[in-house]
Design a protein around this motif. Structure first.
Motif, PDB file in Angstrom:
ATOM      1  N   ASN A 228       0.956  -1.228   0.031  1.00  0.00           N
ATOM      2  CA  ASN A 228       0.098   0.040  -0.066  1.00  0.00           C
ATOM      3  C   ASN A 228       0.895   1.108  -0.180  1.00  0.00           C
ATOM      4  O   ASN A 228       0.561   2.046  -0.820  1.00  0.00           O
ATOM      5  CB  ASN A 228      -0.888   0.060   1.430  1.00  0.00           C
ATOM      6  CG  ASN A 228      -2.387  -0.610   0.849  1.00  0.00           C
ATOM      7  OD1 ASN A 228      -2.643  -0.808  -0.366  1.00  0.00           O
ATOM      8  ND2 ASN A 228      -2.776  -1.010   1.933  1.00  0.00           N
ATOM      9  N   THR A 229       1.830   1.391   0.813  1.00  0.00           N
ATOM     10  CA  THR A 229       2.806   2.515   1.019  1.00  0.00           C
ATOM     11  C   THR A 229       3.533   2.521  -0.124  1.00  0.00           C
ATOM     12  O   THR A 229       3.730   3.953  -0.495  1.00  0.00           O
ATOM     13  CB  THR A 229       3.472   2.392   2.261  1.00  0.00           C
ATOM     14  OG1 THR A 229       2.748   2.314   3.518  1.00  0.00           O
ATOM     15  CG2 THR A 229       4.466   3.608   2.555  1.00  0.00           C
ATOM     16  N   LEU A 230       4.071   1.606  -0.800  1.00  0.00           N
ATOM     17  CA  LEU A 230       4.851   1.753  -2.041  1.00  0.00           C
ATOM     18  C   LEU A 230       3.972   2.123  -3.059  1.00  0.00           C
ATOM     19  O   LEU A 230       4.627   2.944  -3.994  1.00  0.00           O
ATOM     20  CB  LEU A 230       5.594   0.140  -2.153  1.00  0.00           C
ATOM     21  CG  LEU A 230       6.499  -0.357  -1.221  1.00  0.00           C
ATOM     22  CD1 LEU A 230       6.971  -1.515  -1.691  1.00  0.00           C
ATOM     23  CD2 LEU A 230       7.733   0.755  -0.924  1.00  0.00           C
ATOM     24  N   LYS A 286       2.514   6.733  10.774  1.00  0.00           N
ATOM     25  CA  LYS A 286       4.000   6.457  10.327  1.00  0.00           C
ATOM     26  C   LYS A 286       4.058   6.252   8.763  1.00  0.00           C
ATOM     27  O   LYS A 286       4.875   6.701   8.169  1.00  0.00           O
ATOM     28  CB  LYS A 286       4.297   5.257  10.879  1.00  0.00           C
ATOM     29  CG  LYS A 286       4.711   4.869  12.350  1.00  0.00           C
ATOM     30  CD  LYS A 286       5.217   3.709  12.841  1.00  0.00           C
ATOM     31  CE  LYS A 286       5.430   3.610  14.268  1.00  0.00           C
ATOM     32  NZ  LYS A 286       5.910   2.418  14.896  1.00  0.00           N
ATOM     33  N   ASP A 287       2.992   5.501   8.096  1.00  0.00           N
ATOM     34  CA  ASP A 287       2.981   5.486   6.712  1.00  0.00           C
ATOM     35  C   ASP A 287       2.771   6.786   5.951  1.00  0.00           C
ATOM     36  O   ASP A 287       3.584   7.037   5.010  1.00  0.00           O
ATOM     37  CB  ASP A 287       1.852   4.760   6.216  1.00  0.00           C
ATOM     38  CG  ASP A 287       1.656   3.204   6.906  1.00  0.00           C
ATOM     39  OD1 ASP A 287       3.141   2.826   6.915  1.00  0.00           O
ATOM     40  OD2 ASP A 287       0.994   2.363   6.762  1.00  0.00           O
ATOM     41  N   PHE A 288       2.080   7.751   6.762  1.00  0.00           N
ATOM     42  CA  PHE A 288       2.069   8.987   5.870  1.00  0.00           C
ATOM     43  C   PHE A 288       3.407   9.817   6.202  1.00  0.00           C
ATOM     44  O   PHE A 288       3.823  10.543   5.054  1.00  0.00           O
ATOM     45  CB  PHE A 288       1.015   9.782   6.510  1.00  0.00           C
ATOM     46  CG  PHE A 288       0.694  11.140   6.255  1.00  0.00           C
ATOM     47  CD1 PHE A 288      -0.183  11.418   4.787  1.00  0.00           C
ATOM     48  CD2 PHE A 288       0.894  12.258   7.070  1.00  0.00           C
ATOM     49  CE1 PHE A 288      -0.230  12.414   4.437  1.00  0.00           C
ATOM     50  CE2 PHE A 288       0.577  13.641   6.597  1.00  0.00           C
ATOM     51  CZ  PHE A 288       0.106  13.616   5.185  1.00  0.00           C
ATOM     52  N   LYS A 289       3.969   9.732   7.297  1.00  0.00           N
ATOM     53  CA  LYS A 289       5.218  10.457   7.553  1.00  0.00           C
ATOM     54  C   LYS A 289       6.249   9.849   6.470  1.00  0.00           C
ATOM     55  O   LYS A 289       7.065  10.648   5.969  1.00  0.00           O
ATOM     56  CB  LYS A 289       5.768  10.329   9.055  1.00  0.00           C
ATOM     57  CG  LYS A 289       4.910  11.310  10.010  1.00  0.00           C
ATOM     58  CD  LYS A 289       5.373  10.696  11.383  1.00  0.00           C
ATOM     59  CE  LYS A 289       4.521  11.462  12.286  1.00  0.00           C
ATOM     60  NZ  LYS A 289       5.045  11.142  13.777  1.00  0.00           N
ATOM     61  N   ARG A 290       6.204   8.528   6.135  1.00  0.00           N
ATOM     62  CA  ARG A 290       7.251   7.929   5.298  1.00  0.00           C
ATOM     63  C   ARG A 290       7.130   8.671   3.980  1.00  0.00           C
ATOM     64  O   ARG A 290       8.138   8.844   3.054  1.00  0.00           O
ATOM     65  CB  ARG A 290       7.106   6.459   5.180  1.00  0.00           C
ATOM     66  CG  ARG A 290       7.485   5.800   6.493  1.00  0.00           C
ATOM     67  CD  ARG A 290       7.267   4.465   6.682  1.00  0.00           C
ATOM     68  NE  ARG A 290       7.702   3.691   7.938  1.00  0.00           N
ATOM     69  CZ  ARG A 290       6.798   2.819   8.333  1.00  0.00           C
ATOM     70  NH1 ARG A 290       5.741   2.344   8.108  1.00  0.00           N
ATOM     71  NH2 ARG A 290       7.490   2.162   9.555  1.00  0.00           N
ATOM     72  N   ARG A 291       5.953   8.801   3.514  1.00  0.00           N
ATOM     73  CA  ARG A 291       5.450   9.443   2.092  1.00  0.00           C
ATOM     74  C   ARG A 291       6.175  10.844   2.263  1.00  0.00           C
ATOM     75  O   ARG A 291       6.765  11.276   1.200  1.00  0.00           O
ATOM     76  CB  ARG A 291       4.103   9.346   1.977  1.00  0.00           C
ATOM     77  CG  ARG A 291       3.519   8.174   1.666  1.00  0.00           C
ATOM     78  CD  ARG A 291       1.870   7.955   1.512  1.00  0.00           C
ATOM     79  NE  ARG A 291       1.692   8.917   0.481  1.00  0.00           N
ATOM     80  CZ  ARG A 291       0.255   9.342   0.179  1.00  0.00           C
ATOM     81  NH1 ARG A 291      -0.604   8.890   0.868  1.00  0.00           N
ATOM     82  NH2 ARG A 291       0.174  10.105  -0.972  1.00  0.00           N
ATOM     83  N   LEU A 292       5.983  11.455   3.169  1.00  0.00           N
ATOM     84  CA  LEU A 292       6.404  12.945   3.285  1.00  0.00           C
ATOM     85  C   LEU A 292       8.145  12.893   3.181  1.00  0.00           C
ATOM     86  O   LEU A 292       8.611  13.632   2.766  1.00  0.00           O
ATOM     87  CB  LEU A 292       5.987  13.692   4.518  1.00  0.00           C
ATOM     88  CG  LEU A 292       4.535  13.929   4.398  1.00  0.00           C
ATOM     89  CD1 LEU A 292       4.127  14.859   5.654  1.00  0.00           C
ATOM     90  CD2 LEU A 292       4.106  14.701   3.351  1.00  0.00           C
TER      91      LEU A 292
END
Length: 394
Positions: A228-230, A286-292
């Motif tokens: 999802n994150t990728l 955490k996933d949202f921060k990784r995208r940023l």
């Protein structure tokens, strides 16, 4: 010749789980994730899927004997010892039955939830496809990518994030009464449209399929969340093209929608819809921060190259090893045990025939060897197939 067995499934699961664990380790730190990049991690996800699709032993595969204790365990698991309706089943056969039942149950549940979510959209959603606000933007986006505008726009009450849902007939679902600027609406619709153009919903469906098939292995739920994150990172890069001005504006839009989603609460039934669709912002912080981090931070090329080489070496080693070697049970009694104990007879010995007409020999419940011919073995020894069914007696 290709061979499918307990050992080949075990090897496929071990290799896939190691690769999933490798992605999870990279995800532990944002800096590591940024240096690795979503593209290389996406390759790992693809390799995991391929390894699960092809859990077979190849002609050049070398069998590696397991330690005696583990071989005993494997032999015990594969020994037909559970009588059911005049058929002796092994623990492995029982597990296969439970596995199939679990797959059917989870597949039916998924289909029912999918239909329920779709029906809810149709019943409670307000169709805004012809609204000039949305149609003008979507027409421009589709024209830019030489696509037809087949999207349906639906405003759904009690929905707190924009999502796109549907493999064939895509619905872009927006929170009811969403108040954003025209520029922010452009990025919202552009993001969801790109998910459809990049076939992300199909990719998620394939990975979800494997999480249903391997429902008993928690590693594949982790894989689904990582994928999802990728996918979101991939769309972020397509939209921004690494342009600083676009990146800053787009990041501000993501932050605004994230804050907006936190102010509103969605119904529990939307958890399935949000989890199985493609979305603009995610619930997990955490996933949202990784995208940023991927969007806004720039790391030295040397670090990226070093991380890339390290991952490629590890991936290649794990993947190739899983096909070059297969772990097989190969327990033999110590030399000091009397030879008489290992003499095959109808009371102590049984055989399991595989698809290639080879026979695994078990004496006193212990695997001893694999043979091609029954010559030299006494009459009366029972021979089972891989399902635990008695074929005949030698």
């Amino acid at each position: 010749m290709l061979n499918f067995s307990f050992s080949t499934v075990l090897m496929a699961l071990l290799a896939s789980s190691i690769l999933v664990g490798l992605i999870a380790i990279v995800f532990l730190r944002n800096n590591t994730l940024a240096c690795a990049g979503y593209k290389l991690l996406g390759v790992i996800v693809g390799l995991v899927v391929i390894r699960l699709v092809f859990p077979f032993e190849l002609p050049f595969t070398t069998n590696v004997p397991l330690p005696p204790i583990m071989s005993k365990i494997v032999a015990f698991i594969r020994k037909p010892q559970i009588p059911i309706l005049n058929v002796a089943l092994s623990i492995w056969n029982v597990f296969e039955i439970i596995w199939i039942i679990g797959v059917i149950f989870n597949a039916v549940r998924y289909i029912m939830q999918y239909r329920r979510a779709y029906d809810h959209i149709i019943k409670y959603g307000h169709d805004q496809t012809k609204d000039i606000r949305y149609k003008t933007i979507l027409d421009a986006i589709c024209m830019q990518h030489n696509r037809n505008n087949n999207f349906r726009i639906v405003e759904l009450p009690s929905m707190n994030i924009p999502v796109i849902y549907g493999l064939k007939n895509p619905y872009i679902i927006l929170p009811n009464g969403l108040s954003v600027s025209e520029e922010q609406m452009y990025y919202i619709l552009y993001h969801e449209a790109m998910h459809y153009f990049q076939h992300d919903f199909l990719i998620k469906s394939i990975i979800r399929f494997f999480s249903i098939v391997y429902w008993w292995n928690p590693a594949f739920n982790i894989l689904y969340n990582q994928a999802n994150t990728l996918l979101e990172m991939h769309i972020d890069e397509i939209i921004t093209h690494s342009d600083e001005d676009i990146t800053d504006t787009y990041a501000e839009c993501l932050l605004y929608m994230k804050k907006n989603s936190l102010k509103q609460t969605s119904q529990p039934m939307f958890d399935f819809l949000k989890k199985e669709s493609c979305f603009l912002v995610q619930s997990q912080d955490k996933d949202f921060k990784r995208r940023l981090v991927i969007l806004l931070q720039d790391f030295a090329v040397s670090k990226k190259i070093c991380m890339g080489i390290t991952l490629i070496v590890l991936i290649t080693a794990v993947y190739m090893t899983s096909y070059l070697f297969i772990l097989e049970a190969d327990y033999r009694r110590p030399q000091f045990v009397e030879e008489a104990i290992l003499i095959p007879n109808e009371d102590t010995t049984y055989l399991i025939q595989d698809d290639a007409s080879h026979y695994e020999v078990y004496i006193n419940g212990i695997y001893t060897e694999t043979i091609d011919s029954l010559e030299g073995y006494p009459n009366g020894i029972k021979i089972y197939n891989k399902k635990g069914e008695l074929i005949h007696e030698n």
